[in-house]
Design an enzyme around this catalytic site. Structure first.
Site, PDB file in Angstrom:
ATOM      1  N   ALA A 324       0.835  -1.199   0.000  1.00 30.26           N
ATOM      2  CA  ALA A 324       0.000   0.000   0.000  1.00 30.26           C
ATOM      3  C   ALA A 324       0.874   1.256   0.000  1.00 30.26           C
ATOM      4  CB  ALA A 324      -0.926   0.010   1.206  1.00 30.26           C
ATOM      5  N   PRO A 325       0.470   2.294  -0.738  1.00 36.16           N
ATOM      6  CA  PRO A 325       1.214   3.552  -0.739  1.00 36.16           C
ATOM      7  C   PRO A 325       1.231   4.178   0.660  1.00 36.16           C
ATOM      8  CG  PRO A 325      -0.385   3.487  -2.539  1.00 36.16           C
ATOM      9  CD  PRO A 325      -0.690   2.334  -1.646  1.00 36.16           C
ATOM     10  N   GLY A 326       2.251   4.993   0.918  1.00 38.35           N
ATOM     11  CA  GLY A 326       2.347   5.678   2.204  1.00 38.35           C
ATOM     12  C   GLY A 326       3.525   5.177   3.019  1.00 38.35           C
ATOM     13  N   LYS A 328       5.489   3.086   5.552  1.00 37.49           N
ATOM     14  CA  LYS A 328       5.340   1.724   6.055  1.00 37.49           C
ATOM     15  C   LYS A 328       5.272   1.721   7.574  1.00 37.49           C
ATOM     16  CE  LYS A 328       7.689  -0.473   2.149  1.00 37.49           C
ATOM     17  NZ  LYS A 328       8.832  -1.319   1.726  1.00 37.49           N
ATOM     18  N   ASP A 380     -13.978   0.473  11.305  1.00 39.49           N
ATOM     19  CA  ASP A 380     -14.251  -0.917  11.652  1.00 39.49           C
ATOM     20  C   ASP A 380     -13.265  -1.809  10.903  1.00 39.49           C
ATOM     21  OD1 ASP A 380     -15.477  -3.062  12.797  1.00 39.49           O
ATOM     22  OD2 ASP A 380     -17.183  -3.098  11.436  1.00 39.49           O
TER      23      ASP A 380
END
Length: 631
Positions: A324-326, A328, A380
């Site tokens: 996933a981008p962003g 870590k 959630d």
């Protein structure tokens, strides 16, 4: 098909035992939900919270009971597969005329997956697709219908609205129901406008109230010609333990905010849950059935439906899972499928020294959030075990990351990559990335929303621990939501302290912490250097949320919570509340004091309208209780 042979005499007994296990579960589930009205009438907010947490655990307890019974009485795990084929067919027969067949099918899956080895998880053994239709299931003749219809005229509309409220049979007096109905009537008139009432003009309301936190909600729709207007009416207690209508919410966006993925599940007394979901889908057609079942507290079936949707998406897409981008995380390895609006989170096998935690502790934090009031600020999470993904859909970089950081969690078996434990959450834009790209009003909104999110979490007795921007996300309509739970604590378990005055000049100049720090000590004034390095962000934050950097703010909230106070956190903008109309009318009449009957609002004001929050909750099947979910 299984070979033609005499039916094993245990088949019907096992099928009946499975049905009895489910029926016991739903009976307890429904009783607990129905008792929410008594707890609401008694203003038993702590009891409501306890019941909410306990209800989430009911399902797994009944599944475990059913597994134990089948093993003890029938040695179920040793039965031939032909017998399990027959059990499923007999079980389908038992669901004819059942009021919750879809939930009973999910219960069958959950029990079966705990008994059988994962190699047997094929369509013949579990309900990957529903076998019993839920169309047009209605309550028995002696029960109440799913919804009640009222047929007002222009002259009777106000009186019929009042009758609608009275018919729910709340045992607490309203402070001034005629006044409140007048507010609802005026708000409805604004929505409907000066249009002719058509032949089919009616108001339909679901027969049971929706209870959550400190509120009860009437949910329904107004039909006029070809137009259908969804609505919800929140009912609250005032400071003198009398009831009042707090607002009138109209339109799909208002309902989506009310049913948000970041809020606790409702308690609703439903004999036929599929009928409630079908009605709710007419109010919120953009919301999948999976999310509606979860919002009603039936999250296990919501997971089942989500899994079916996920299978469908995989079969109609060909992109690959990726990291996933962003930034870590140190605790979680996060990956996603670009074409799919969810992220998948795996707990790493080892953590850096500054993270003093364990896998069990992290899992307990996520369970805490599942059972807690999420007040619109905590996403959630959907927990799964032994999920089989197609190996060819994972890019090489992601496979390398999984092998390096979480080797104990993965298993490669033929063409499948099995992930033994993971969480799934709705994908959002990480707040740190959003802020980097935002300017002007968008930046101001994001920073203010971040502070509002923290204050709402505090009101719910949650200290997020790691408050960095990267641990918060922005929904597609601008709501800031927290999603990294490995360091959360109860506010009441924390010690909020001021940084002591330096004893010497060496202390003052030291780059190290020179004072004692306990395991639960928090120093709010030290948040600034980590959060406010960007001058643009600092200016906005200090203007709106400087109190978050003061120990007194946190201490005061902690003491109020310990004293038993339960905050109100509304799923709609405060500007929508009728209290403002009351105050305006009193000022016009020359009264100086606001209405003392309605308790003042102490929560932060949302800076966007109610439509700013969209419900984005997903869910995967009763397969979470064990075994491989074949994808």
């Amino acid at each position: 098909m299984f070979p033609q042979q005499l039916t094993d005499p245990r088949v019907f007994e096992i099928a009946r035992a499975l049905q009895e296990g489910f029926d016991k579960h739903y009976k307890i589930f429904r009783e607990t939900s129905a008792q929410a009205q008594k707890r609401f009438e008694a203003a038993d907010w702590h009891g409501q919270q306890l019941a909410q947490r306990a209800r989430i655990e009911f399902y797994d307890l009944r599944v475990d009971e059913a597994v134990e019974r089948l093993e003890n009485e029938y040695q179920a795990s040793a039965l031939p597969m032909e017998v399990w084929h027959q059990i499923k067919l007999f079980y389908i027969g038992l669901l004819t005329g059942h009021h919750q067949p879809e939930l009973a099918e999910t219960f069958f899956n959950s029990v079966t997956i705990k008994i059988l080895h994962r190699k047997y998880y094929q369509n013949d053994f579990i309900f990957v697709r529903p076998a019993v239709s839920t169309e047009y299931i209605e309550d028995d003749a002696d029960g109440k219908p799913t919804f009640i219809a009222y047929y007002p005229t222009k002259e009777s509309l106000r009186a019929d609205l009042k009758t609608m409220v009275i018919n729910f049979g709340l045992q607490i007096e309203f402070e001034n129901l005629d006044r409140d109905i007048g507010f609802v009537y005026d708000a409805l008139q604004e929505q409907v406008g000066k249009v002719r009432l058509r032949t089919n003009f009616q108001i339909q309301v679901l027969s049971s109230l929706f209870f959550r936190n400190k509120g009860a909600y009437i949910v329904g729709k107004v039909i006029n010609g070809f137009r259908s207007l969804p609505f919800a009416i929140p009912i609250l207690h005032n400071s003198k333990n009398r009831l009042y209508i707090d607002a009138a919410l109209f339109g799909e966006d208002d309902l989506l905010a009310l049913f948000s993925f970041a809020r606790a599940y409702f308690m609703v007394d439903m004999k036929v849950p599929s009928a409630y979901v079908q009605f709710l889908r007419t109010l919120m057609p953009r919301k999948p059935r999976a999310e509606l079942y979860s919002a009603l507290g039936l999250q296990k079936h919501g997971k089942n439906l989500f899994y079916r949707d996920f299978l469908f998406h995989l079969s109609h897409s060909h992109d690959k899972f990726r990291i996933a981008p962003g930034i870590k995380g140190m605790v979680m390895l996060v990956f996603d499928l670009p074409s799919y609006p969810f992220v998948f989170k795996v707990i790493k096998d080892y953590f850096p020294p500054q993270k003093e935690t364990t896998r069990a502790m992290i899992m307990s934090k996520y369970q805490l959030v599942k059972q807690h009031d999420r007040v619109g600020r905590m996403a959630d999470s959907l927990e799964f075990t032994n999920v089989a993904f197609p190996r060819q859909r994972f890019d090489d970089e992601l496979i390398d990351e999984l092998r390096k950081f979480a080797p104990s969690v993965i298993e490669e078996e033929g063409d499948a990559l099995i992930i033994k434990h993971l969480y799934i959450e709705r994908r959002m834009v990480p707040l740190n990335i959003y802020i980097q790209e935002a300017e002007g009003s968008a930046l101001e909104h994001a920073v203010i929303e971040y502070g509002n999110a923290l204050k709402d979490l505090v009101a719910a007795n949650i200290f997020p621990g790691d408050m960095l921007w990267k641990n918060f996300g922005v929904t597609r309509n601008g709501k800031v939501v927290f999603y990294d739970y490995d360091e959360i604590e109860y506010v009441t378990d924390c010690q909020f302290r001021k940084v002591p005055m330096p004893r010497t000049e060496e202390d003052e100049m030291s780059g190290e912490v020179w004072y004692s720090v306990g395991p639960h000590d928090v120093f709010p004034e030290t948040f600034g250097p980590f959060l406010l390095g960007d001058p643009r962000v600092r200016k906005i934050f200090m203007e709106h949320h400087a109190d978050l950097l003061e120990a007194e703010f946190w201490q005061q909230h902690k003491e109020r919570i310990k004293a038993g106070y339960v905050h109100d956190v509304f799923p709609y903008d405060r500007s929508r509340r009728f209290i403002h109309l009351i105050q305006q009318s009193e000022q016009a009449a020359g009264l100086t004091d606001p209405n003392p009957e309605i308790a003042p609002v102490e929560e932060p004001v949302d800076v966007r309208p109610v439509g700013a929050e969209i419900h984005d909750q997903g869910v995967l099947s009763g397969f979470a209780t064990g075994g491989t979910t074949s994808v």
